[in-house]
Scaffold this active site. Structure first.
Site, PDB file in Angstrom:
ATOM      1  N   TRP B 100       0.828  -1.209   0.000  1.00 32.33           N
ATOM      2  CA  TRP B 100       0.000   0.000   0.000  1.00 32.33           C
ATOM      3  C   TRP B 100       0.857   1.252   0.000  1.00 32.33           C
ATOM      4  O   TRP B 100       0.543   2.229  -0.690  1.00 32.33           O
ATOM      5  CB  TRP B 100      -1.010  -0.043   1.148  1.00 32.33           C
ATOM      6  CG  TRP B 100      -1.863  -1.257   1.019  1.00 32.33           C
ATOM      7  CD1 TRP B 100      -1.806  -2.403   1.748  1.00 32.33           C
ATOM      8  CD2 TRP B 100      -2.855  -1.497   0.004  1.00 32.33           C
ATOM      9  NE1 TRP B 100      -2.702  -3.325   1.268  1.00 32.33           N
ATOM     10  CE2 TRP B 100      -3.365  -2.809   0.210  1.00 32.33           C
ATOM     11  CE3 TRP B 100      -3.378  -0.739  -1.053  1.00 32.33           C
ATOM     12  CZ2 TRP B 100      -4.356  -3.359  -0.607  1.00 32.33           C
ATOM     13  CZ3 TRP B 100      -4.362  -1.281  -1.856  1.00 32.33           C
ATOM     14  CH2 TRP B 100      -4.848  -2.583  -1.627  1.00 32.33           C
ATOM     15  N   ASP B 167      -1.728   6.417   6.691  1.00 31.97           N
ATOM     16  CA  ASP B 167      -2.750   5.480   6.238  1.00 31.97           C
ATOM     17  C   ASP B 167      -2.960   4.466   7.354  1.00 31.97           C
ATOM     18  O   ASP B 167      -2.115   3.601   7.590  1.00 31.97           O
ATOM     19  CB  ASP B 167      -2.277   4.786   4.952  1.00 31.97           C
ATOM     20  CG  ASP B 167      -3.267   3.722   4.457  1.00 31.97           C
ATOM     21  OD1 ASP B 167      -4.286   3.474   5.131  1.00 31.97           O
ATOM     22  OD2 ASP B 167      -2.995   3.135   3.390  1.00 31.97           O
ATOM     23  N   LYS B 191     -12.239  -2.469   7.776  1.00 31.03           N
ATOM     24  CA  LYS B 191     -11.508  -3.347   8.699  1.00 31.03           C
ATOM     25  C   LYS B 191     -12.140  -3.171  10.080  1.00 31.03           C
ATOM     26  O   LYS B 191     -13.000  -3.928  10.462  1.00 31.03           O
ATOM     27  CB  LYS B 191     -10.017  -2.993   8.746  1.00 31.03           C
ATOM     28  CG  LYS B 191      -9.377  -2.731   7.391  1.00 31.03           C
ATOM     29  CD  LYS B 191      -8.998  -3.978   6.615  1.00 31.03           C
ATOM     30  CE  LYS B 191      -8.274  -3.585   5.330  1.00 31.03           C
ATOM     31  NZ  LYS B 191      -7.961  -4.693   4.459  1.00 31.03           N
TER      32      LYS B 191
END
Lengths: 354, 354
Positions: B100, B167, B191
């Protein structure tokens, strides 16, 4: 008490869809798991995405014609940016028919020159401009098929010499059109297709890849095509409920079948607006939307009484947008004719009581 | 049979949330309407959005400290673009800890120079680099707090001389941190916070408005702040379910309470990985994630047997990401300790049967 939901969007969806959509939150496909907790890469969800894409193309009659269907995020407002990012090299032509066209033009101006070929701003967008010409040296022509706020709708589409891009957020899947005239169609789901949270993009692949600029991945149609709308985690539930709604539409007989019902609903309300001296339609008759009927009271002092009457009848979401005032009856695909008949009864009742 | 859902995301949410979320599809707030068919401008939904924003700041201890909470669309992948669009004038510094981060760097490069201060790519991201320095002349420093794919997690955050952007998609709301160290935090909901389809952005207002470029509206944090996340139709249902999940977390005792449970879950699985000669952890011990435990079999020939055992126990979503292979036990907030204990029992069972 039964509700009659005329909300402009998000809006009513079929009751059978709500039922199935509610069950899937507790137990999806008999997996013992919620649709909210499964991987978007699971076989079960990949199959949902495939079916949603396939049904979209099939219902529009675009299968096998070089189009891809994508389920993205960010609404039509993100498409205002993406269309320009992906297609606008030098100049684009826009038809301005309302609030959403105006916003689309504003965003596109960051990417190149905009030629506004015509506008109905002079009469607060109560009609659709005609007789404009589309410059053949522009990269594409953009229009908005239905103007939710003003209650107008394009009945004819030009034979464009350049790619034809259309924001169909508020009337996609509601009427038969030759969809192969269009090179790119986009639509926020939350009217005729599903809940808020996903945006359908139908794009002819051959128009892509022609601009020079580098496009960030999430804004690049080619990236999403390559990954079948799964470049990143899609809006799983909104795609699922859209798929259920598209299934419902197909079972009903597709666009041809729903168009008949939609025409009947529109005829029912517009007949009453024209007949009843207490009401006045907002849009020019020839441009009236079959999705959103906008109207005002001819005697403003009756406002409280009318509001009391429709609320008492279980009607919801009838207030007009602040740009127009008055009332707006949004009659998207899933709204039953019965709800429109109830509204007409209430309009007649006002005449009796006034 | 009871399911134990270790899916890496979208993932398990609290069972009470699923129940309430399912009911709201049929009848939201006792309105007789589905949450899917009401206007996002309705009082009932505006109140959901307000509560979701307020709970986010409250749980992070950021109320009254100059931060705004936004619920946007497009996932972390869109944040890779938005952070750069809004903050990157000349140069930005990035820490590369996995897939990511690598993607975030790739997107940011379209907007300016990127100084990759450190990377753990040399060991396929099985550790978190330390001892790097952050250039004070960069516009911001970007890091990824938890690396879902590799199972590593930053335990300490640098005292950054420039705005700190993080992030936190896969570990937000899972552990106590001094969140006021951060100037911008973003997290895809799917999540610890809710279903796929919305993205939380926590931003300190004072860092905005400093770049020269014109920002398209949907990518401009200031536009979304001004409109309280309602610049356009938000992802209504995903925000609603996120709000329910945040309510659940608050009732449980907030981050402090969940962190204890998360630590216990992580300890349970890592103890077994270290004890059981048939398993080997992937990440360096000091950088192990409390959210995602990645591990492999020491004897590959046991793969079929192990897979049969965990599937028979009702376990779901244990396969590792293709970049690492092996297994990944994702233990987000809503996963009960009991599920981890079942998995450990299965790991012990493998030892007995092997």
């Amino acid at each position: 008490m039964k509700k009659h939901n005329f909300s402009a969007g998000p809006c009513i969806l079929p009751q059978t869809v709500f039922k199935e959509a509610s069950e899937a939150i507790l137990n999806f496909n008999n997996s013992g798991l919620s649709i909210l907790e499964i991987s978007h890469r699971s076989k079960d969800f990949v199959s949902v995405m495939d079916e949603a894409q396939k049904l979209s193309l099939e219902l529009l009659g675009l299968e096998g014609k070089g189009y891809k269907a994508l389920f993205l995020q960010g609404g039509a407002s993100t498409q205002f940016i993406m269309t320009a990012y992906n297609l606008l090299q030098n100049k684009a032509a826009y038809l301005n028919t309302g609030t959403w066209s105006t916003k689309a033009i504003k965003e596109a101006k960051l990417f190149g020159e905009i030629d506004e070929v015509a506008s109905s701003a002079d009469k607060n967008f109560n009609y659709i401009p005609k007789g404009y010409s589309i410059p053949s040296d522009a990269d594409y022509f953009h229009c908005t098929s239905n103007n939710t706020i003003f209650g107008t709708q394009m009945k004819e589409f030009p034979n464009s010499p350049i790619p034809l891009v259309c924001d169909m957020s508020s009337d996609i899947f509601s009427r038969k059109l030759d969809f192969s005239k269009f090179d790119l169609i986009y639509a926020g789901a939350q009217k005729n297709m599903g809940p808020a949270g996903t945006t359908l993009v139908i794009v002819k692949e051959s128009i892509l890849g022609k601009v020079q600029r580098q496009i960030p991945s999430m804004l690049d149609y080619q990236v999403h095509i390559k990954k079948d709308s799964m470049f990143n985690t899609p809006s799983v539930y909104a795609v699922y409920v859209s798929m259920l709604t598209l299934r419902w539409l197909k079972k009903l007989g597709g666009i041809e079948a729903i168009e008949k019902i939609n025409n009947k609903k529109a005829e029912t309300i517009y007949n009453e607006i024209d007949r009843n001296p207490l009401f006045k339609g907002y849009a020019e008759k020839e441009d009236r939307s079959i999705m959103n009927a906008t109207f005002t009271l001819t005697e403003p002092k009756l406002e409280d009484l009318f509001n009391d009457l429709w609320k008492a009848a279980g009607i919801n979401g009838l207030n007009g947008h602040r740009s127009v005032g008055g009332y707006r009856a949004s009659m998207y695909n899933a709204l039953p004719l019965e709800s429109v008949e109830i509204l007409v009864t209430v309009m007649k009742e006002l005449e009796t009581q006034a």
